[in-house]
Write a protein that holds these residues in place. Structure first.
Motif, short mmCIF file in Angstrom:
data_model
loop_
_atom_site.label_atom_id
_atom_site.label_comp_id
_atom_site.label_asym_id
_atom_site.label_seq_id
_atom_site.Cartn_x
_atom_site.Cartn_y
_atom_site.Cartn_z
N ASP A 118 1.62 9.61 1.08
CA ASP A 118 1.91 9.23 -0.31
C ASP A 118 1.35 7.86 -0.68
OD1 ASP A 118 3.26 11.60 -0.81
OD2 ASP A 118 5.19 10.79 -0.17
N CYS A 119 0.61 7.23 0.24
CA CYS A 119 -0.03 5.96 -0.10
C CYS A 119 -1.50 5.94 0.28
CB CYS A 119 0.71 4.77 0.52
SG CYS A 119 0.71 4.71 2.34
N GLY A 120 -2.08 7.13 0.43
CA GLY A 120 -3.52 7.21 0.67
C GLY A 120 -3.92 7.56 2.08
N GLY A 121 -2.95 7.80 2.98
CA GLY A 121 -3.26 8.20 4.33
C GLY A 121 -3.48 7.03 5.27
N ALA A 403 5.14 -8.48 1.94
CA ALA A 403 4.27 -7.52 1.26
C ALA A 403 5.07 -6.41 0.60
CB ALA A 403 3.28 -6.93 2.27
N PHE A 404 6.13 -5.96 1.27
CA PHE A 404 7.00 -4.91 0.72
C PHE A 404 7.63 -5.37 -0.59
CE2 PHE A 404 10.99 -2.67 0.19
CZ PHE A 404 10.70 -1.37 0.59
N SER A 408 4.21 -3.37 -6.17
CA SER A 408 4.60 -2.99 -7.52
C SER A 408 5.03 -1.54 -7.64
CB SER A 408 3.42 -3.24 -8.48
OG SER A 408 2.29 -2.47 -8.09
N ASP A 409 4.86 -0.76 -6.59
CA ASP A 409 5.25 0.65 -6.66
C ASP A 409 5.62 1.17 -5.28
OD1 ASP A 409 2.79 0.98 -5.34
OD2 ASP A 409 1.75 1.60 -7.16
N ARG A 413 4.88 -0.15 -1.31
CA ARG A 413 5.95 -0.43 -0.35
C ARG A 413 5.80 0.42 0.91
NH1 ARG A 413 8.45 -1.60 -5.36
NH2 ARG A 413 8.75 0.59 -5.92
N LEU A 414 5.40 1.67 0.75
CA LEU A 414 5.16 2.51 1.92
C LEU A 414 4.00 1.96 2.75
CD1 LEU A 414 5.67 5.04 3.61
CD2 LEU A 414 4.20 6.33 2.03
N ARG A 415 2.96 1.46 2.09
CA ARG A 415 1.84 0.90 2.82
C ARG A 415 2.27 -0.29 3.65
NH1 ARG A 415 -2.34 2.93 4.88
NH2 ARG A 415 -2.91 3.96 2.91
N ALA A 416 3.20 -1.10 3.15
CA ALA A 416 3.70 -2.24 3.93
C ALA A 416 4.40 -1.77 5.20
CB ALA A 416 4.65 -3.09 3.08
N VAL A 417 5.16 -0.67 5.10
CA VAL A 417 5.83 -0.11 6.28
C VAL A 417 4.79 0.43 7.26
CG1 VAL A 417 7.40 1.69 7.10
CG2 VAL A 417 7.93 0.44 5.00
#
Length: 443
Positions: A118-121, A403-404, A408-409, A413-417
């Protein structure tokens, strides 16, 4: 006279002049060598997981992702220098090529790609660019944003095996996330679309050479395979069938996440990481020729002589693969210095197939035969991600928590995890998973 220009030596964030006795590429190399991200590779999987017991009685220590990167750097530095590249530039690319790999190596990469859908793989090569340009803290742009290690344009370009995004990828490999497209566009300014620079092609082949040869050595030392098996025709056919499926088909399906080298063997630009296509019979013939070489041992028993013979095998194979590429490339371009987009590395088909067979041996005897353990590792990564997302930002280290909270979306936030999990070592991923599953918030 240098074949590299001020354009090649430019940095995203301009820096004041520094010591004159160090070149820009020497500084790049030093920055990668001193990075925490490189040090973490010491505890990330290559063939065996770090901390796995050494084979009984063996004086060898099995390779980690860090030692692989160091060996790749040695191979690449010498091959690049012989062809006229700046050796520090090629070494920087080789040291950097796996710096974004997650815990459990390519197996962890597969699991994180599911987590990050959900954040681009997730892709290890794209994560490496992200580490170099954003996540490894060293330099900041005038607007306050991180530029990571702030390496030169040429160094970042040399580290990009697959200089395109997922939307443009063929065979699944790509080196740029959509989030990092702007930085990649700066790196690739005026570069031919879809074509890796010459230094990246040298790095790519050096990676294949180091990976195929040294992983075979470790698999033999660890007792996963033996020379008697390799000489058995029935076993050889199984290995070659695996190699064809993973590395020599038009659309390889590689469960370990590895693909055939992006360098070409037919005088065409190295584009879209196309594999060399072959059938089982051709691979059997190539490997039979290798077995007939005088440096190929007929046994390994852990003795001093056997260890020396095995080391002679690895050095002979590396020489065979690198000399073949150097001679073929020189035959096409002459003796002038080769760099950037003035040439393409040419690797003879025979050596590409031999490399594929060696990788097929490890894939068949290690990765496929250990699938139960690998499945547990993927499950651990996905469970860890689930717990971290549920407890974020409290489950994140300060740098990723920042970063989380700034995202802005939900995708940001998922990418930070995902960045947090990718930064973990094998052992810290297990410890963090244990702590979260048992009810804690951090390890």
């Amino acid at each position: 006279m240098s074949v590299y220009t001020d354009f090649d030596r430019a940095r995203r964030a301009p820096e004041p002049p520094k010591r004159r006795d160090r070149t820009a590429f020497e500084r790049d190399r030093a920055r990668v060598l001193h990075s925490a991200a490189l040090r973490r590779l010491a505890a990330k999987t290559q063939v065996a997981s770090p901390g796995e017991p050494d084979p009984a009685g063996s004086p060898q220590i099995l390779r980690t992702r860090l030692t692989h990167s160091l060996e790749c750097a040695q191979v690449g530095r010498e091959l690049g220098k012989s062809l006229g590249c700046d050796p520090d530039l090629v070494e920087t690319a080789c040291l950097s090529h796996d710096i974004g790999h997650p815990p459990f190596g390519h197996n962890g990469e597969v699991a994180l790609d599911v987590v990050a859908r959900d954040c681009g793989g997730f892709e290890g090569n794209a994560q490496s660019l992200r580490v170099l340009t954003r996540l490894e803290p060293k330099s900041f742009a005038p607007d306050g944003g991180s530029v990571g290690l702030n390496l030169t344009r040429a160094a970042l370009d040399a580290a990009m095996k697959y200089p395109w995004t997922r939307a443009d990828a063929v065979n699944g490999k790509y080196g740029v996330y959509e989030d990092d497209r702007a930085y990649a566009r700066w790196v690739r300014e005026d570069a031919p679309e879809g074509r890796a620079c010459f230094e990246a092609q040298v790095m790519d082949w050096s990676d294949d050479v180091a990976y195929s040869v040294h992983d075979l050595e470790d698999a033999l030392v660890a007792g996963h395979i033996d020379f008697a098996l390799l000489a058995d025709p029935a076993e050889l056919r199984l290995v070659c069938e695996t190699a064809v499926k993973l590395y020599c088909s038009a659309a390889p399906g590689d469960p370990s996440g590895t693909g055939m080298s992006g360098v070409h063997g037919h005088g065409l630009p190295a584009r879209r990481a196309q594999p060399v296509v072959a059938d089982v019979a051709e691979l059997e013939a190539r490997f039979t020729d290798l077995l007939a070489e005088p440096y190929w041992p007929d046994r390994y028993d852990g003795s001093t002589r056997a260890l020396a013979a095995l080391k002679n095998l690895t050095s002979s194979l590396i020489g065979r693969f690198c000399v073949a590429a150097e001679e073929e490339t020189r035959a096409a371009y002459g003796d002038r210095p080769l760099s950037r987009y003035a040439a393409d590395l040419i690797v003879p088909r025979a050596q590409r197939l031999e490399c594929a067979v060696l990788k097929g041996i490890t894939a068949h005897h290690v990765w496929i035969s250990h699938e139960t353990e690998r499945a547990r590792q993927r499950e651990l990564i996905m469970e860890l991600a689930e717990r971290m997302v549920a407890g974020a930002p409290g489950t994140l280290d300060p740098v990723f928590r920042e970063a989380f909270e700034a995202a802005s979306d939900d995708a940001g936030r998922l990418r930070a995890v995902v960045d947090q999990i990718a930064s973990l070592t094998d052992t810290s991923a297990v410890a963090r998973h244990r702590a979260l599953v048992s009810g804690g918030e951090s390890a």
